[in-house]
Design a protein around this motif. Sequence first.
Motif, PDB file in Angstrom:
ATOM      1  N   LEU A 150       0.812  -1.209   0.000  1.00 55.87           N
ATOM      2  CA  LEU A 150       0.000   0.000   0.000  1.00 55.87           C
ATOM      3  C   LEU A 150       0.849   1.264   0.000  1.00 55.87           C
ATOM      4  O   LEU A 150       0.389   2.324  -0.422  1.00 55.87           O
ATOM      5  N   LEU A 151       2.083   1.156   0.473  1.00 54.52           N
ATOM      6  CA  LEU A 151       2.963   2.320   0.524  1.00 54.52           C
ATOM      7  C   LEU A 151       3.642   2.603  -0.815  1.00 54.52           C
ATOM      8  O   LEU A 151       4.096   3.714  -1.051  1.00 54.52           O
ATOM      9  N   LEU A 152       3.709   1.610  -1.669  1.00 51.97           N
ATOM     10  CA  LEU A 152       4.343   1.784  -2.967  1.00 51.97           C
ATOM     11  C   LEU A 152       3.329   2.348  -3.961  1.00 51.97           C
ATOM     12  O   LEU A 152       2.253   1.782  -4.134  1.00 51.97           O
ATOM     13  N   PRO A 153       3.669   3.445  -4.646  1.00 53.18           N
ATOM     14  CA  PRO A 153       2.688   4.051  -5.555  1.00 53.18           C
ATOM     15  C   PRO A 153       2.363   3.183  -6.764  1.00 53.18           C
ATOM     16  O   PRO A 153       1.299   3.293  -7.333  1.00 53.18           O
ATOM     17  N   SER A 154       3.270   2.291  -7.154  1.00 55.59           N
ATOM     18  CA  SER A 154       3.011   1.485  -8.341  1.00 55.59           C
ATOM     19  C   SER A 154       2.026   0.347  -8.080  1.00 55.59           C
ATOM     20  O   SER A 154       1.500  -0.222  -9.010  1.00 55.59           O
ATOM     21  N   THR A 155       1.783   0.000  -6.812  1.00 55.98           N
ATOM     22  CA  THR A 155       0.890  -1.111  -6.527  1.00 55.98           C
ATOM     23  C   THR A 155      -0.494  -0.663  -6.052  1.00 55.98           C
ATOM     24  O   THR A 155      -1.380  -1.481  -5.907  1.00 55.98           O
ATOM     25  N   VAL A 156      -0.684   0.611  -5.812  1.00 52.83           N
ATOM     26  CA  VAL A 156      -1.993   1.103  -5.388  1.00 52.83           C
ATOM     27  C   VAL A 156      -2.846   1.284  -6.635  1.00 52.83           C
ATOM     28  O   VAL A 156      -2.487   2.019  -7.548  1.00 52.83           O
ATOM     29  N   ARG A 157      -3.980   0.603  -6.686  1.00 55.50           N
ATOM     30  CA  ARG A 157      -4.822   0.596  -7.881  1.00 55.50           C
ATOM     31  C   ARG A 157      -6.244   1.042  -7.537  1.00 55.50           C
ATOM     32  O   ARG A 157      -7.185   0.290  -7.695  1.00 55.50           O
ATOM     33  N   ASP A 158      -6.400   2.273  -7.065  1.00 57.39           N
ATOM     34  CA  ASP A 158      -7.739   2.774  -6.770  1.00 57.39           C
ATOM     35  C   ASP A 158      -8.547   2.965  -8.035  1.00 57.39           C
ATOM     36  O   ASP A 158      -9.750   2.804  -8.037  1.00 57.39           O
ATOM     37  N   GLU A 159      -7.893   3.307  -9.149  1.00 61.21           N
ATOM     38  CA  GLU A 159      -8.622   3.579 -10.384  1.00 61.21           C
ATOM     39  C   GLU A 159      -9.038   2.312 -11.116  1.00 61.21           C
ATOM     40  O   GLU A 159      -9.798   2.372 -12.065  1.00 61.21           O
ATOM     41  N   ALA A 160      -8.595   1.146 -10.671  1.00 67.07           N
ATOM     42  CA  ALA A 160      -8.953  -0.099 -11.353  1.00 67.07           C
ATOM     43  C   ALA A 160     -10.451  -0.354 -11.283  1.00 67.07           C
ATOM     44  O   ALA A 160     -11.056  -0.800 -12.254  1.00 67.07           O
ATOM     45  N   GLY A 161     -11.082  -0.070 -10.162  1.00 66.53           N
ATOM     46  CA  GLY A 161     -12.520  -0.241 -10.042  1.00 66.53           C
ATOM     47  C   GLY A 161     -13.285   0.703 -10.947  1.00 66.53           C
ATOM     48  O   GLY A 161     -14.300   0.332 -11.543  1.00 66.53           O
ATOM     49  N   VAL A 162     -12.791   1.914 -11.071  1.00 67.01           N
ATOM     50  CA  VAL A 162     -13.425   2.904 -11.940  1.00 67.01           C
ATOM     51  C   VAL A 162     -13.329   2.456 -13.392  1.00 67.01           C
ATOM     52  O   VAL A 162     -14.319   2.491 -14.140  1.00 67.01           O
ATOM     53  N   VAL A 163     -12.149   2.028 -13.798  1.00 67.01           N
ATOM     54  CA  VAL A 163     -11.962   1.575 -15.178  1.00 67.01           C
ATOM     55  C   VAL A 163     -12.823   0.348 -15.452  1.00 67.01           C
ATOM     56  O   VAL A 163     -13.446   0.238 -16.515  1.00 67.01           O
ATOM     57  N   ALA A 164     -12.904  -0.553 -14.488  1.00 68.16           N
ATOM     58  CA  ALA A 164     -13.713  -1.761 -14.670  1.00 68.16           C
ATOM     59  C   ALA A 164     -15.188  -1.399 -14.840  1.00 68.16           C
ATOM     60  O   ALA A 164     -15.859  -1.909 -15.747  1.00 68.16           O
ATOM     61  N   GLU A 165     -15.711  -0.523 -13.998  1.00 73.19           N
ATOM     62  CA  GLU A 165     -17.118  -0.136 -14.118  1.00 73.19           C
ATOM     63  C   GLU A 165     -17.376   0.595 -15.431  1.00 73.19           C
ATOM     64  O   GLU A 165     -18.400   0.368 -16.078  1.00 73.19           O
ATOM     65  N   ALA A 166     -16.454   1.469 -15.825  1.00 72.49           N
ATOM     66  CA  ALA A 166     -16.631   2.199 -17.083  1.00 72.49           C
ATOM     67  C   ALA A 166     -16.605   1.247 -18.270  1.00 72.49           C
ATOM     68  O   ALA A 166     -17.425   1.370 -19.192  1.00 72.49           O
ATOM     69  N   GLU A 167     -15.693   0.296 -18.269  1.00 75.02           N
ATOM     70  CA  GLU A 167     -15.602  -0.634 -19.390  1.00 75.02           C
ATOM     71  C   GLU A 167     -16.785  -1.597 -19.430  1.00 75.02           C
ATOM     72  O   GLU A 167     -17.271  -1.937 -20.506  1.00 75.02           O
ATOM     73  N   ILE A 168     -17.284  -2.012 -18.277  1.00 77.97           N
ATOM     74  CA  ILE A 168     -18.460  -2.884 -18.257  1.00 77.97           C
ATOM     75  C   ILE A 168     -19.665  -2.139 -18.820  1.00 77.97           C
ATOM     76  O   ILE A 168     -20.415  -2.676 -19.633  1.00 77.97           O
ATOM     77  N   ALA A 169     -19.842  -0.899 -18.409  1.00 76.43           N
ATOM     78  CA  ALA A 169     -20.958  -0.104 -18.937  1.00 76.43           C
ATOM     79  C   ALA A 169     -20.808   0.099 -20.437  1.00 76.43           C
ATOM     80  O   ALA A 169     -21.795   0.025 -21.188  1.00 76.43           O
ATOM     81  N   TRP A 170     -19.576   0.336 -20.893  1.00 72.99           N
ATOM     82  CA  TRP A 170     -19.354   0.536 -22.322  1.00 72.99           C
ATOM     83  C   TRP A 170     -19.672  -0.738 -23.115  1.00 72.99           C
ATOM     84  O   TRP A 170     -20.264  -0.683 -24.190  1.00 72.99           O
ATOM     85  N   VAL A 171     -19.275  -1.890 -22.583  1.00 69.53           N
ATOM     86  CA  VAL A 171     -19.545  -3.159 -23.267  1.00 69.53           C
ATOM     87  C   VAL A 171     -21.049  -3.410 -23.351  1.00 69.53           C
ATOM     88  O   VAL A 171     -21.564  -3.847 -24.383  1.00 69.53           O
ATOM     89  N   HIS A 172     -21.770  -3.117 -22.267  1.00 70.20           N
ATOM     90  CA  HIS A 172     -23.229  -3.270 -22.306  1.00 70.20           C
ATOM     91  C   HIS A 172     -23.840  -2.360 -23.373  1.00 70.20           C
ATOM     92  O   HIS A 172     -24.732  -2.782 -24.117  1.00 70.20           O
ATOM     93  N   ALA A 173     -23.372  -1.127 -23.441  1.00 70.98           N
ATOM     94  CA  ALA A 173     -23.896  -0.196 -24.446  1.00 70.98           C
ATOM     95  C   ALA A 173     -23.518  -0.646 -25.855  1.00 70.98           C
ATOM     96  O   ALA A 173     -24.327  -0.525 -26.787  1.00 70.98           O
ATOM     97  N   TYR A 174     -22.324  -1.189 -26.022  1.00 76.21           N
ATOM     98  CA  TYR A 174     -21.900  -1.665 -27.340  1.00 76.21           C
ATOM     99  C   TYR A 174     -22.754  -2.850 -27.789  1.00 76.21           C
ATOM    100  O   TYR A 174     -23.165  -2.928 -28.950  1.00 76.21           O
TER     101      TYR A 174
END
Length: 188
Positions: free
Chosen positions: A131-155
């Motif tokens: 959690l202290l290393l900036p390269s391993t913290v992935r807070d935006e992964a959930g955002v990208v996953a939700e955005a891509e799932i919504a995009w796939v549904h729309a596609y």
Amino acid sequence: MEAEVIVAYLFPPMDDEPPPDYLRFVATRLAWLHREALRLCGGQGTDPADMLAMDALTDLAGHWRRLAWESRLRHRDVRADYLARRLTKRTEQWREERPYPVEVTVRPAPRLFAARYARPAPATIAHRLALLLPSTVRDEAGVVAEAEIAWVHAYRRHVRHRYARVCTAGVLLVGFLIQFMSQASGTG
């Protein structure tokens, strides 16, 4: 060798991958969207709120290019207004499908929202150090996953609508040809 077919589109088809500006938009609005969906559900739990938020994002993805063009034309962001309208509309539809009335609280329940999106406690020392290393913290992964799932549904919805339009045009063309041939053979 296959001949490459070049098709000119009046309206080009929807891309199968979300554009970067859609991902940025979802990243900035996702927390607000979940809070608002939870509030509109009346604090009934995170499952209906997540479903409503995903449906609103799917609607936004389906109209993304038109809304981006309209935003440039009007010199203001109409995408956020559209997202709020679609969330309200989806909530109204959800309430109508419920067998009992839903009571809406004015204040969101912070415990439900915080519990749903809280990061679990790390189990090992390696997890705590990661959690202290900036390269391993992935807070935006959930955002990208939700955005891509919504995009796939729309596609997928876009592809189904395109097939329905082509099939309808084919049926109308065959009907027109049958009508034309029957009139041409009857006048002779």
